[in-house]
Design a protein around this motif. Structure first.
Motif, PDB file in Angstrom:
ATOM      1  N   ASP A  19      49.608  37.469  47.880  1.00  0.00           N
ATOM      2  CA  ASP A  19      49.566  36.526  46.757  1.00  0.00           C
ATOM      3  C   ASP A  19      48.140  36.315  46.266  1.00  0.00           C
ATOM      4  O   ASP A  19      47.734  35.209  45.929  1.00  0.00           O
ATOM      5  CB  ASP A  19      50.192  35.182  47.165  1.00  0.00           C
ATOM      6  N   ASN A  20      47.370  37.406  46.201  1.00  0.00           N
ATOM      7  CA  ASN A  20      45.968  37.315  45.817  1.00  0.00           C
ATOM      8  C   ASN A  20      45.661  37.967  44.472  1.00  0.00           C
ATOM      9  O   ASN A  20      44.500  38.170  44.136  1.00  0.00           O
ATOM     10  CB  ASN A  20      45.079  37.991  46.875  1.00  0.00           C
ATOM     11  N   VAL A  21      46.682  38.316  43.685  1.00  0.00           N
ATOM     12  CA  VAL A  21      46.468  39.081  42.460  1.00  0.00           C
ATOM     13  C   VAL A  21      46.458  38.171  41.239  1.00  0.00           C
ATOM     14  O   VAL A  21      47.228  37.221  41.148  1.00  0.00           O
ATOM     15  CB  VAL A  21      47.562  40.162  42.308  1.00  0.00           C
ATOM     16  N   ALA A  22      45.590  38.506  40.282  1.00  0.00           N
ATOM     17  CA  ALA A  22      45.589  37.858  38.978  1.00  0.00           C
ATOM     18  C   ALA A  22      45.434  38.939  37.912  1.00  0.00           C
ATOM     19  O   ALA A  22      44.862  39.999  38.165  1.00  0.00           O
ATOM     20  CB  ALA A  22      44.455  36.837  38.861  1.00  0.00           C
ATOM     21  N   ILE A  23      45.966  38.669  36.736  1.00  0.00           N
ATOM     22  CA  ILE A  23      45.870  39.598  35.607  1.00  0.00           C
ATOM     23  C   ILE A  23      44.987  39.003  34.533  1.00  0.00           C
ATOM     24  O   ILE A  23      45.079  37.811  34.239  1.00  0.00           O
ATOM     25  CB  ILE A  23      47.271  39.879  35.012  1.00  0.00           C
ATOM     26  N   PHE A  24      44.109  39.826  33.967  1.00  0.00           N
ATOM     27  CA  PHE A  24      43.368  39.425  32.783  1.00  0.00           C
ATOM     28  C   PHE A  24      43.764  40.373  31.658  1.00  0.00           C
ATOM     29  O   PHE A  24      43.491  41.570  31.712  1.00  0.00           O
ATOM     30  CB  PHE A  24      41.856  39.484  33.013  1.00  0.00           C
ATOM     31  N   LYS A 185      40.611  35.732  43.926  1.00  0.00           N
ATOM     32  CA  LYS A 185      41.699  36.652  43.621  1.00  0.00           C
ATOM     33  C   LYS A 185      41.172  38.019  43.199  1.00  0.00           C
ATOM     34  O   LYS A 185      40.035  38.145  42.741  1.00  0.00           O
ATOM     35  CB  LYS A 185      42.589  36.092  42.503  1.00  0.00           C
ATOM     36  N   THR A 186      42.027  39.014  43.355  1.00  0.00           N
ATOM     37  CA  THR A 186      41.717  40.358  42.879  1.00  0.00           C
ATOM     38  C   THR A 186      42.306  40.517  41.485  1.00  0.00           C
ATOM     39  O   THR A 186      43.519  40.458  41.298  1.00  0.00           O
ATOM     40  CB  THR A 186      42.311  41.424  43.826  1.00  0.00           C
TER      41      THR A 186
END
Length: 477
Positions: A19-24, A185-186
């Motif tokens: 649960d370490n992902v983020a989207i830009f 986050k990654t």
């Protein structure tokens, strides 16, 4: 897939599990849905200023020039005209929305991200004002941070040089929030060109604080190709600049993945979704009788299978079928407590079928919806036995056939354990009669392994290693 892309997928999946992902998301993610890019958005405004937008590189400056000459209203109207129209999310939006990603950041004004999330039943908390950050939507599944505003309020969208220059003061909470996510986050930057001064400012702050200890992030760029440019000189200049940008991004621990075509981005995201889903196993099965095996032998097999799957870090989804499901989840739960120190919900999705619905039609409709929900959370479906007792007779379980069809519709890999007999044997016969319809026939190891699941055995425990082998092979496809 290149080696770099494969390594990214594995790293991304690992972060996704934690649960370490983020989207830009940048404008490129929305442009394929039919929205104009910044240059096209500003073209009519530039025309009024007698500027050639194709010769301008400072697009924020162009917006400011127009503001200086004509005020804000026409800019807001142009945003409304070009972006307010409803468009459908792209396949890339759809894939991202189905993944367990809770943080989305974007400089886009459109509503494609939140729409795609809502389409898959997620509760979305959208934030584009400072006050929004202080409020939390109940039971939210994802947060969408629209750091440059929302099309519903074009008058306050960040678009001119004035807006950008004041951003650190007027929108300081977003700088703090994004800085925190960049640290913890990654990020995957998709459709983003890294020309936005606000993001550059934020990432520079993070770099100043953490230096070489910054978190690893990723972005995807399409390689420069000569066919995209009118002259060789333009192509050479773009290629050199792209290389310099890629090198510069390493200062912020942003690793660049290059693709030859934009369609490869969809291929990468599809692969991520497929592999992620295939870490969750759905068991379809029911049994009133157990053929040549004893009830205790079947329960022992299922208990061990559930335990081994958890040991191998798979997740399990089950409707707890009659005579089957309880032993399977018992083994899983024992392994969860023994290996993962509890947190059953992180590894096991248990949803017993609601039994007390007297109206047959209502019961069937409810069960079909239920099956779609529980099967949809998995990527691989096992089919074991499949019989039930009706009017004094043992018959094949039609519910298993329905679950098989649902699994196929939802894109799951199907594994009928033919040697267990009953409906599972019928399903095994179906897939083996037309193997290419269900599996990649070039994967001979997988085809041989599935074929072995139809061979007769004395005791069910003899197929544990065979079933695990097929699952492992499918999880790597």
């Amino acid at each position: 897939m290149t080696r770099e892309q494969e390594l990214f997928i594995q790293r991304f999946l690992s972060e996704l599990e934690e649960d370490n992902v983020a989207i830009f998301a940048g404008a490129g993610l929305s442009s394929s849905a039919g929205y104009v890019n910044w240059k096209e958005l500003l073209r009519p405004l530039a025309d009024e200023l007698n500027l050639n937008i194709d010769e301008e590189h400072d697009l924020v400056g162009v917006a400011q020039y127009y503001l200086n000459e004509n005020g804000r209203n026409r800019i807001s109207q142009e945003l409304m005209d070009e972006i307010a129209s409803a468009k459908a999310p792209t396949i890339n939006h759809d894939i991202l929305s189905r993944l367990p990603i809770r943080s989305f950041w974007t400089t886009n004004y459109d509503k494609l991200i939140e729409k795609s999330l809502e389409n898959v039943g997620k509760i979305v908390d959208v934030k584009y004002t400072n006050n929004h950050l202080a409020l939390t939507k109940k039971k939210r599944d994802a947060v969408v941070y629209k750091m440059h505003g929302d099309i519903d309020h074009p008058d306050s969208a960040i678009i001119t040089k004035d807006d950008y220059e004041k951003y650190a003061l007027t929108m300081a909470p977003y700088i703090t929030a994004l800085s925190g996510d960049l640290v913890s986050k990654t990020f995957l930057f998709i459709g983003f060109s890294f020309t936005d001064p606000n993001l550059d400012y934020i990432m520079s702050r993070v770099r100043a604080y953490f230096k070489e200890h910054q978190r690893q992030h990723y972005c995807i760029f399409k390689k420069c190709v000569q066919s995209d440019y009118e002259t060789v000189d333009e192509f050479n200049n773009a290629t050199i600049k792209q290389g310099l940008v890629i090198k510069d991004l390493t200062r912020f621990q942003v690793k660049t993945l290059l693709v030859d075509e934009y369609s490869e981005i969809t291929d990468i995201l599809s692969r991520i979704e497929r592999v992620y889903r295939r870490r969750t196993i759905f068991l379809s099965g029911s049994a009133h009788e157990f053929g040549g095996w004893s009830h205790s032998e079947v329960e022992s097999f299922l208990c061990k299978l559930g335990s081994i799957l958890i040991e191998k870090n798979y997740k399990i989804s089950s409707g707890i079928g009659l005579g089957i499901g309880n032993a399977f989840i018992t083994g899983a739960i024992q392994s969860i407590y023994g290996i993962h120190n509890g947190r059953v919900n992180d590894h096991l999705n248990m949803k017993p079928f609601p039994q007390f619905i007297s109206d047959p039609k209502a019961r069937k409709e409810t069960w079909t919806k239920y099956r779609n929900e529980i099967i949809g959370s998995a990527g691989i479906a096992l089919f074991f036995m499949g019989n039930k007792f009706v009017d004094g007779n043992v018959v094949l379980a039609d519910g298993m056939k329905e679950e098989f069809n649902i699994a196929r519709e939802l894109g799951l890999a199907v594994i009928p354990i033919g040697c267990s007999g009953y409906m599972a044997k019928e399903l095994w016969d179906i897939v083996m009669s037309d193997v290419s319809e269900y599996y990649d026939v070039s994967n001979s190891s997988l085809i041989d392994a599935i074929n072995e699941l139809g061979e007769e055995i004395d005791k069910p425990e003899q197929i544990i290693s065979k079933v695990i082998n097929v699952i492992d092979l499918m999880s790597k496809e």
